[in-house]
Scaffold this motif. Structure first.
Motif, mmCIF file in Angstrom:
data_model
loop_
_atom_site.group_PDB
_atom_site.id
_atom_site.type_symbol
_atom_site.label_atom_id
_atom_site.label_comp_id
_atom_site.label_asym_id
_atom_site.label_seq_id
_atom_site.Cartn_x
_atom_site.Cartn_y
_atom_site.Cartn_z
ATOM 1 N N LEU A 135 107.847 47.964 49.116
ATOM 2 C CA LEU A 135 107.590 49.405 49.000
ATOM 3 C C LEU A 135 108.089 49.952 47.668
ATOM 4 C CD1 LEU A 135 106.492 51.967 50.254
ATOM 5 C CD2 LEU A 135 108.642 52.238 51.513
ATOM 6 N N LEU A 136 109.230 49.474 47.194
ATOM 7 C CA LEU A 136 109.746 49.901 45.889
ATOM 8 C C LEU A 136 108.742 49.583 44.785
ATOM 9 C CD1 LEU A 136 113.542 48.934 46.038
ATOM 10 C CD2 LEU A 136 112.605 51.237 45.777
ATOM 11 N N VAL A 137 108.122 48.401 44.866
ATOM 12 C CA VAL A 137 107.125 48.005 43.862
ATOM 13 C C VAL A 137 105.926 48.955 43.913
ATOM 14 C CG1 VAL A 137 105.511 46.202 43.159
ATOM 15 C CG2 VAL A 137 107.854 45.592 43.824
ATOM 16 N N LYS A 138 105.491 49.307 45.132
ATOM 17 C CA LYS A 138 104.360 50.230 45.282
ATOM 18 C C LYS A 138 104.683 51.605 44.714
ATOM 19 C CE LYS A 138 102.299 48.076 49.371
ATOM 20 N NZ LYS A 138 102.038 48.229 50.827
ATOM 21 N N ILE A 165 112.560 55.697 51.739
ATOM 22 C CA ILE A 165 113.228 55.751 53.050
ATOM 23 C C ILE A 165 112.354 56.504 54.053
ATOM 24 C CG2 ILE A 165 115.238 56.669 54.300
ATOM 25 C CD1 ILE A 165 116.879 56.183 51.734
ATOM 26 N N ALA A 166 111.713 57.583 53.587
ATOM 27 C CA ALA A 166 110.848 58.368 54.472
ATOM 28 C C ALA A 166 109.545 57.648 54.799
ATOM 29 C CB ALA A 166 110.546 59.725 53.829
ATOM 30 N N LEU A 167 109.068 56.795 53.876
ATOM 31 C CA LEU A 167 107.775 56.122 54.045
ATOM 32 C C LEU A 167 107.851 54.821 54.831
ATOM 33 C CD1 LEU A 167 106.250 56.468 50.451
ATOM 34 C CD2 LEU A 167 105.209 57.334 52.534
ATOM 35 N N ILE A 168 109.015 54.190 54.873
ATOM 36 C CA ILE A 168 109.122 52.795 55.304
ATOM 37 C C ILE A 168 108.613 52.552 56.726
ATOM 38 C CG2 ILE A 168 111.513 52.971 56.125
ATOM 39 C CD1 ILE A 168 110.119 50.011 54.106
ATOM 40 N N THR A 169 108.731 53.540 57.607
ATOM 41 C CA THR A 169 108.274 53.359 58.995
ATOM 42 C C THR A 169 106.820 53.800 59.192
ATOM 43 O OG1 THR A 169 109.197 55.524 59.560
ATOM 44 C CG2 THR A 169 110.597 53.598 59.983
ATOM 45 N N ASN A 193 102.614 62.856 40.794
ATOM 46 C CA ASN A 193 101.495 61.917 40.697
ATOM 47 C C ASN A 193 101.627 60.811 41.737
ATOM 48 O OD1 ASN A 193 100.208 63.241 38.591
ATOM 49 N ND2 ASN A 193 101.322 62.116 37.007
ATOM 50 N N MET A 194 102.839 60.351 41.965
ATOM 51 C CA MET A 194 103.074 59.314 42.971
ATOM 52 C C MET A 194 102.728 59.837 44.371
ATOM 53 S SD MET A 194 106.637 57.523 44.003
ATOM 54 C CE MET A 194 107.062 58.934 45.006
ATOM 55 N N LEU A 195 103.113 61.083 44.679
ATOM 56 C CA LEU A 195 102.808 61.667 45.987
ATOM 57 C C LEU A 195 101.298 61.837 46.174
ATOM 58 C CD1 LEU A 195 105.630 64.381 46.174
ATOM 59 C CD2 LEU A 195 105.491 62.277 47.522
ATOM 60 N N SER A 201 95.794 57.119 49.178
ATOM 61 C CA SER A 201 95.737 55.732 49.648
ATOM 62 C C SER A 201 96.070 55.592 51.125
ATOM 63 C CB SER A 201 96.679 54.854 48.811
ATOM 64 O OG SER A 201 98.024 55.269 48.966
ATOM 65 N N ARG A 202 96.968 56.453 51.630
ATOM 66 C CA ARG A 202 97.410 56.315 53.022
ATOM 67 C C ARG A 202 96.926 57.444 53.920
ATOM 68 N NH1 ARG A 202 103.477 53.911 52.876
ATOM 69 N NH2 ARG A 202 103.487 54.863 54.927
#
Length: 315
Positions: A135-138, A165-169, A193-195, A201-202
């Motif tokens: 996830l860190l790489v993404k 941390i918020a995205l991991i689950t 931009n990341m958000l 994508s999700r």
């Protein structure tokens, strides 16, 4: 498809001076994949609203009532233990204001990102940390950052770690409480931009809390204006920025400088009201240059004028 429906939500706090009506009869709907930006001055109840939704409440709660439906499930009917096991961080997660305060200084970043997987999804530590590295790489960081401590990261890196941390689950809804307020302009742009990439994508659903209207325009599909514990206007983003209806929203828009055209900037006179003893009638009337007699006496209902606005001008 409707993901979240909030109806008549109230959150009041007990204090030595009286009862603070931080969230007072708030209602709104949010569809899957949408972003709702909530804007307003400091102290208007934005963060209290987010904590009411994810049910992270302080000990001095006086009133907590209303209806919160997530994917058709009534969250308010759940006891605290069921909510903790089945909803908090599995279906709703949150990025708190101030990344530095959200991270434990003596635990490695990778472990802190992996922790929700271990606690809520019962994933073993080794696999959870591997997924945290992926996830860190993404999110634009090297996986070696998983082995670092928070003090070894810059402000933008810490913010990405907290978002991880918020995205991991893989929750249905993520609440972002001023995620860019403590960052410089370049880092702020990178985080936004990341958000936006995550949203595309999700098909991620966000509630984005901010006092910066210009930042909200980057991500929002709908924008809600909050004043003195109430949502006074909610509209699609295009309509909100082009044709704000509530006098408070209009004043907010006039206080924001623009690049492409010159305009006279305006300030809002006075100060936000005391939420222990808010004004009678419309809570904005002491600061409003369009106030009428009825505004001082009766609290306006919500009128539909292409979008929702809580103001007697539109009755």
């Amino acid at each position: 498809m409707k993901l979240l429906s909030v109806s008549n939500l109230k959150l009041y706090y007990k204090t030595t001076k009286g009862v603070v009506k931080a969230v007072d009869d708030v209602s709104f709907d949010l569809n899957k994949g949408e972003t709702l930006a909530i804007v307003g001055e400091s102290g208007c109840g934005k963060s209290s609203l987010s904590r009411a939704i994810i049910r992270l409440l302080p000990r001095n709660v006086h009133t907590y009532e209303g209806k919160i439906m997530l994917n058709g499930t009534d969250l308010m009917s759940m006891d605290e233990e069921t909510f903790r096991k089945e909803v908090r961080w599995r279906k709703i997660s949150m990025v708190f204001q101030g990344a530095l305060n959200s991270l434990n200084p003596v635990l490695k970043v990778g472990y802190q990102i992996a922790e929700p997987l271990m606690i809520h999804m019962k994933v073993n530590e080794k696999e959870a940390i591997e997924r945290a590295k992926e996830l860190l790489v993404k999110l634009g960081l090297s996986e070696e950052f998983a082995e670092r401590y928070p003090f070894e990261l810059s402000g933008g890196m810490k913010q990405r770690a907290v978002i991880a941390i918020a995205l991991i689950t893989n929750p249905d809804l993520i609440i972002l409480d001023e995620p860019t307020s403590a960052l410089d302009v370049i880092t702020q742009a990178n985080i936004m931009n990341m958000l936006k990439k995550l949203k595309r994508s999700r098909e991620q659903t966000f509630i984005f809390i901010t006092h910066d209207i210009s930042v909200a325009s980057e991500l929002a599909d709908k924008v809600a204006t909050m004043y003195a514990g109430q949502i006074v206007e909610i509209a699609p983003a295009d309509t909100f920025y082009e044709e704000p209806l509530h006098p408070y929203t209009q004043k907010l828009m006039k206080s924001v400088p623009t690049l492409r055209r010159e305009k006279m900037l305006e300030s809002i006179p006075g100060a936000p009201p005391n939420l222990i003893n808010p004004p009678s009638g419309c809570r904005f009337h002491p600061r409003c240059d369009k106030a009428m007699d009825i505004c001082r006496k009766e609290d306006p209902p919500t009128f539909e004028r292409g979008h929702s606005v809580k103001c007697w001008l539109y009755r």
